[in-house]
Every structure is written in structure tokens, then in C-alpha cells.
Design a protein around this motif. Structure first.
Motif, PDB file in Angstrom:
ATOM      1  N   ARG A 255       0.832  -1.357   0.090  1.00 42.24           N
ATOM      2  CA  ARG A 255      -0.014  -0.039   0.151  1.00 42.24           C
ATOM      3  C   ARG A 255       0.901   1.143   0.046  1.00 42.24           C
ATOM      4  N   ARG A 391       4.720   0.202  -2.445  1.00 40.99           N
ATOM      5  CA  ARG A 391       5.978  -0.607  -2.154  1.00 40.99           C
ATOM      6  C   ARG A 391       6.545   0.091  -0.971  1.00 40.99           C
ATOM      7  N   PRO A 392       7.113  -0.534  -0.268  1.00 40.01           N
ATOM      8  CA  PRO A 392       7.839  -0.061   0.944  1.00 40.01           C
ATOM      9  C   PRO A 392       8.963   0.767   0.790  1.00 40.01           C
TER      10      PRO A 392
HETATM   11  S1  SF4 Z   1       5.148  -2.311   4.550  1.00 38.40           S
HETATM   12 FE1  SF4 Z   1       4.687  -0.413   3.957  1.00 38.40          FE
HETATM   13  S2  SF4 Z   1       3.730  -1.014   1.645  1.00 38.40           S
HETATM   14 FE2  SF4 Z   1       3.745  -2.718   2.933  1.00 38.40          FE
HETATM   15  S3  SF4 Z   1       1.999  -3.043   3.993  1.00 38.40           S
HETATM   16 FE3  SF4 Z   1       3.226  -2.015   5.536  1.00 38.40          FE
HETATM   17  S4  SF4 Z   1       2.787   0.193   4.976  1.00 38.40           S
HETATM   18 FE4  SF4 Z   1       2.008  -0.820   3.212  1.00 38.40          FE
END
Ligand code: SF4
Ligand SMILES: Cc1cc2nc3c(=O)[nH]c(=O)nc-3n(C[C@H](O)[C@H](O)[C@H](O)COP(=O)(O)OP(=O)(O)OC[C@H]3O[C@@H](n4cnc5c(N)ncnc54)[C@H](O)[C@@H]3O)c2cc1C
Length: 597
Positions: A255, A391-392
Motif C-alpha cells: 500500500r 511498495r515500502p
Molecule cells: S510495509 Fe509499507 S507497503 Fe507494505 S503493507 Fe506495510 S505500509 Fe504497506
């Protein structure tokens, strides 16, 4: 879909009449890892954490869109995040005289201070003095890991044996081979995503599924190959495939919320210490936690000179307590740990516990950042939107200077963190001229075409860069504060100049138009990667800890955070902090069982 499980309940009514096997100070990456390893070994552990246990999912609200927040993520009136200018023009304590009720570090200003207003410390209660320093602190269960940037990198023998390589500073008392098995364990236990590159200066992890690169990032990666450089997907301390052994964490849904705000992931795909380490440790039945407990002295047995426990004050009631333990483990983060050691003066340890060398607080180092470049990928102008920031993290370009070459102006190196493509808010809107329909079209046409990257460089470890206790200033609980004596030097300045030149060169070689450069260095501290104030070494005269992060002076005292690092490297430190803590705590448990502590 994995549902995140409710954490075990915490009680403030801990039994302080008994003597624990070990007391740990701090619950971030370091303290959390110590709790995990020692409880797995069956030791009876008390963890003291200065901050609160927050209902963290309610703080982070990862799924909230900006327009669903009444102030687009800003904190309520009365809160203020320090700006670059304030750090530059003034000296600490930065909140002194402020008309705002609450003052936070600059991180509060990163796209949503409402999400971190209860995680970051209020600078009014937590002053410090001395030279300019942007000190970012998170006082809550889990510390800074609740909001960290997730870039999870290993160090190599270019770092551990830096002096052997280029003659500067000191080698670490360990080499990569000593820590590699523990990096592997951290990878498996916590999860990390990335791509193998087989680089000697940036060893690979045991990766889960990587994040995809955007179009512009692939273009840059292909071009860099011709220069002998590498662009790799962000090595994120995030589980992308899930972790069957951990019921408190969920796999990444992509997300991108952690990258849009000051960090944090409310489904805990991104590592944080509470769900990754502390709750599983509580489930062993061997861990007791007391939050709101500010440690201010490591207590000493007057006969043996050994540590016998920790004195702390309850942050709410201000009452004082003592926790008794056979072993004391300090993991309050680099600067707070140094502060605690210096505060722990006794006839046996007149300069602070573990400080017979006089090195506690010294050799303070970190990363320098600020310089960077922004480019426009022309092939992308006018193309339909794509979900590039779901993406993270974006990408990482590992160090390429002073490996086989020798740069004339500086030793050591730097890497670049960056990303390209569409993001939740089109940052180019601010710089786009015009108005009306044409303005909107211009913003939309260009929104996904930008790529930017900024350098993170090694700040050399120098004895003369240090912190000590301010003889006059105190925090809100009457505890003496730290005073900084710390400045970047010529090596850092030259390195930063090179970042701009090299960044420009790389974008241009890829046919990406350079549309902006940042040349200024940000204030000392900005990287939030403070290290080195109680370094390891073989010589007790010039180091504080041995290779197992055990005090040379006090054998039942361990300091398991970044304060033990001998040099800063240019790679982000958290994965190394945890691998080292794992190694040291395994050693500690072995020595404890043998009756050697
Ligand atoms: S790590 Fe970042 S991209 Fe992945 S679910 Fe959590 S908030 Fe979303
Ligand atoms: C916005 C942000 C982005 C970051 N990005 C990255 C990244 O991409 N990669 C990376 O490797 N690192 C990153 N970091 C740094 C990373 O968070 C730290 O390296 C890591 O959290 C250090 O762990 P620690 O346990 O030493 O300290 P912390 O996580 O700060 O934990 C220390 C804990 O000790 C507690 N404590 C302090 N003093 C006392 C006391 N006297 N008594 C009791 N408890 C005390 C604190 O309240 C805190 O909970 C980032 C940090 C931030 C804030």
C-alpha cells in the motif's frame, strides 16, 4: 489474509522485590532483540522502557487517505515540527522559548505529524545542549522502529576492516564471517525483501520477494551496469512473503503507506520491535515489561563493582524504583545509552560505569546526508498513471567510491537512496508554473516522470566528536541532559560535493535530464543513524566494550545498540544492530549458564 493478533496485555505492577536474571533498558531494535534471544534461552528478563505502550495501529492509521484526515495529516494546533532553518540558525535546546505547547523533531514535518505526535518525544520535556544536532527520538514501546525507514543493509569487511583497507580509524574486533550467521538469523526471523547482487561491499541477505522497480528506475539500473555500478530494489526490512512463526505480523500488501508518511505500518509487514520481537518474547512466559520507566542509573554492588540492577523513575508518577538483576543490558539507543553510562557514577566507577577508558560518549559517528539529484525521464511524460509507490521503498545504489579506487578528496564512501515514478501527491505541482486546466494537465503529464535520489555517507569516527553530561541542564524529570560537541569535518564536506557530481553523472549517463540538485549538507544528526559512543575493541584503554558488547570493566554489563559500532559505514545500521545484539546475547546466555557473569 492474515489477521494481526492482539498483543499480550502489559501490567505496570511488576514484581520489583525479586532479582531477575537480566534487566534490559530500552525496547527498540536493540532491546527488543536482547529480549527475544535471552527469553528463548530461558532467562527470566525484565525490560524497562521509558515510553508508553501506544495503541500503535490507531496512531499510524496506514489506510487513511490525506483527504479523510481533517488537517491532511497535520497535528492539532499547538504542535510544531522543527524546520531545517531552526536547526541551522539556532543551537539546542531548540524548544527553549517556543510559544508552541509541543515541539517535535523535523520528522514530524514529513507528510503527517498527527501520525507521530505521540511517538516522537516532545523537545520541551527532553532538551539537550551544545553544538547543532537534529536529534530524533521516539519514546514508546518499540522506540524508533515504529517509524523507521525500513532500509535493511548488511555491512561488509570493507566496513569491519576499514583501517586495514584504507588506514583510517580502527578495525572492528569482528569480521563479516563472525556476524554473517546472525544476519541470516535476523533475515529469517524478521523477513527482508530484496534482490541478490553478489557484491563484496554489500553482502546479500536471505531475501523474500523483492519490490518491483519503476520504469525510470529500471532505465537507470541498466545504464549503471555499464558504469560498473548497481541499482537494486530497496532492501526493505519488510516481510513480503509472510512469517509463519509470527502471529503478530502480516505480509506486505504494497500500500506504500510506510513510504508516504513518517514511516510505520499498521499491519506490521514492516519490522517493528514490539510485533517482531517483544510480543513473541512475552509469549515465552519469561519476559516482564515495565513501560513509563526512565532508567537513570546502573546500580553497582559496592563490594564486587559489578552491576546489580537499574534505578528508574516512573514517567507518570515520578516515583523512584530499583530493579534488581544479575546482568544489566543497556539498549536505550546510541546517545541515551551513553547518557545512562555517564549518569551511573559511583566510587567504583567515578567517570561513569564502564568508562575507565574515558571513551564513553566519544568516537560518535553517523551518516551525512542532504546532497542529491532529481531527474526527468522524458519517455514517461504524458503516460497514464501507474502505482509506483505501492511498495515500502524505491531503490538503493550501494557505495562505489574507495573500493578499488582511491578518491583524492576523501576516504570511505556513500550510497544513494531514491525512487522514481508516481507518488500519492505530485510534488512537481509546487514548481509547475501556470494555472487552470493547462496547469493541471502539466502537473499530471509530468507527475510520474521524476526520479530522485540522495546520498548517505559515512561520517568518520573521531575521538573529538563526543557527548557528555551538561552540568546544569536537566530534562523534565530532573535528569542531566546530554551536551553535544560534534561537527562534520572536511572528509564529510568533500564526500558531499562528490555526491552531487556523481549523482548528476549517473542520471545524465542514463539519458535522464537533471532538473534539480541539492548541494547543502543537512544538519548533523539528520540521518537518525547515530553510532559509536561506547565502541567495541580489543584494547580496554581505547574501547568500552569487547567483541560481545560486554563492558571491559564490568563483566555483567552489556551495551547492545549502535553505541558499540566502531565506525559508521555508509549502510543503514539497524540490521547490524540486531545481528550484533543476537550474537552478544547468545554469548551472554552461555556465560550466564556457566556462572561466569
Ligand atoms: S510495509 Fe509499507 S507497503 Fe507494505 S503493507 Fe506495510 S505500509 Fe504497506
Ligand atoms: C524516521 C526514521 C527513519 C529511519 N530509517 C532507517 C532505515 O531506513 N534503516 C535503518 O537501518 N535505520 C533507520 N532508522 C534508524 C532506526 O530506527 C534505528 O537504528 C533503530 O531504531 C535503533 O534501535 P535502538 O534500539 O538502538 O534505538 P530505539 O529504536 O530508539 O529504541 C530505544 C528505546 O529505548 C528507550 N529509552 C531511551 N532511554 C531510556 C531510558 N533512560 N530508560 C528506559 N528506556 C529508554 C526509548 O524510549 C526507545 O524505546 C530510522 C529512524 C527513524 C526515526
Amino acid at each position: 489474509m492474515t489477521l494481526v493478533k492482539t498483543p499480550p496485555p502489559l501490567s505496570q505492577d511488576v514484581d520489583l522485590s525479586k532479582t531477575y536474571d537480566a534487566v534490559i533498558v530500552g525496547s527498540g531494535a536493540a532491546g527488543g532483540m536482547a529480549a527475544h534471544v535471552l527469553t528463548e534461552q530461558g532467562m527470566d528478563v525484565l525490560l524497562l522502557e521509558a515510553g508508553k505502550k501506544l495503541p500503535i495501529e490507531q496512531e499510524l492509521r496506514s489506510m487513511q487517505w490525506p483527504y479523510d484526515h481533517p488537517r491532511r495529516g497535520d497535528a492539532p494546533p499547538g504542535y510544531h515540527s522543527l524546520s531545517f532553518n531552526e536547526y541551522t540558525i539556532r543551537t539546542p535546546p531548540y524548544a527553549k522559548g517556543s510559544t508552541f505547547k509541543h515541539v517535535m523533531s523535523y520528522v514530524g514535518g514529513w507528510g503527517g505529524s498527527d501520525y507521530v505526535k505521540n511517538i516522537l518525544v516532545d523537545e520541551k520535556d527532553h532538551p539537550y545542549t551544545g553544538t547543532k544536532y537534529a536529534w530524533v527520538r521516539a519514546r514508546a514501546l518499540g522506540g524508533k522502529t515504529n517509524i523507521w525507514g525500513r532500509l535493511a543493509l548488511r555491512l561488509s569487511d570493507y566496513d569491519f576492516k576499514g583501517k586495514t583497507h584504507d588506514g583510517y580509524g580502527d578495525d572492528w574486533p569482528i569480521s563479516y564471517a563472525d556476524i554473517e550467521p546472525y544476519y541470516d538469523r535476523v533475515d529469517r526471523y524478521l523477513g527482508i525483501s530484496g534482490v541478490k547482487e553478489n557484491l563484496p561491499h554489500l553482502p546479500d541477505s536471505l531475501f523474500q520477494r523483492p519490490n518491483k522497480l519503476s520504469f525510470g528506475e529500471v532505465k537507470l539500473r541498466e545504464s549503471l551496469k555499464k558504469m560498473g555500478r548497481v541499482l537494486t530494489p530497496y532492501r526493505a526490512g519488510v516481510t513480503t512473503d509472510g512469517l509463519k512463526h509470527n502471529k503478530y505480523r502480516s505480509k506486505c500488501y504494497g500500500r506504500g503507506a510506510c513510504d508516504r508518511r513518517p514511516g510505520g505500518c499498521d499491519i506490521h509487514a514492516a519490522f517493528d520491535s514490539p510485533t517482531g520481537l517483544i510480543y513473541p518474547a512475552m509469549d515465552t512466559g519469561h519476559l516482564t515489561i515495565r513501560t513509563n520507566s526512565i532508567a537513570h542509573e546502573v546500580l553497582v554492588d559496592p563490594n564486587s563493582g559489578k552491576a546489580r540492577g537499574v534505578a528508574f523513575v516512573d514517567s507518570g508518577t515520578r516515583k523512584s524504583y530499583e530493579a534488581k538483576a544479575k546482568v544489566v543490558i543497556v539498549g536505550a539507543s546510541t546517545l541515551e545509552s551513553a547518557r545512562l553510562l555517564l549518569l551511573s557514577r559511583s566510587p567504583q566507577h567515578p567517570n561513569g560505569i564502564g568508562n575507565s577508558s574515558g571513551h564513553v560518549g566519544h568516537n560518535f559517528c553517523e551518516h551525512v546526508m542532504g546532497p542529491g539529484v532529481t531527474g526527468l525521464v522524458k519517455d514517461l511524460v504524458g503516460k497514464p498513471p501507474t502505482l509506483d509507490d505501492g511498495r515500502p521503498g524505491g531503490f538503493y545504489i550501494p557505495r562505489f567510491r574507495n573500493l578499488k579506487d582511491r578518491q583524492p578528496g576523501f576516504v570511505r564512501g556513500y550510497g544513494f537512496e531514491g525512487s522514481g515514478g508516481f507518488s500519492i501527491f505530485p510534488g512537481n505541482a509546487f514548481g509547475t508554473p501556470g494555472f487552470g486546466a493547462q496547469f493541471k494537465k502539466d502537473v499530471r503529464d509530468h507527475a510520474g516522470a521524476f526520479i530522485g535520489m540522495g546520498g548517505f555517507g559515512e561520517v568518520l569516527s573521531r575521538y573529538e566528536n563526543y557527548v557528555d553530561l551538561d552540568p546544569d541542564a536537566k530534562d523534565a524529570w530532573g535528569i542531566p541532559t546530554l551536551r553535544f560537541h560534534y561537527q562534520f569535518g572536511d572528509n564529510e564536506k568533500k564526500m558531499c560535493e562528490d555526491m552531487v557530481v556523481a549523482g548528476r553523472e549517473m542520471l545524465e549517463a542514463a539519458g535522464i535530464e537533471v532538473v534539480g540538485t541539492d548541494e547543502k549538507m543537512l544538519t548533523e544528526g539528520w540521518s537518525i543513524h547515530e553510532l559509536g559512543t561506547a565502541r567495541m575493541g580489543s584494547d580496554p584503554k581505547t574501547s568500552v566494550l569487547n567483541q560481545f558488547q560486554q563492558s571491559h570493566d564490568v563483566k555483567n554489563l552489556f551495551v547492545v545498540d549502535g553505541s558499540s559500532h566502531v565506525s559508521a559505514s555508509c549502510q543503514n545500521p539497524t540490521w547490524t544492530i540486531m545481528a550484533l545484539a543476537w550474537r552478544s546475547c547468545e554469548y551472554l546466555a552461555g556465560e550466564f549458564k556457566k556462572g561466569n557473569l
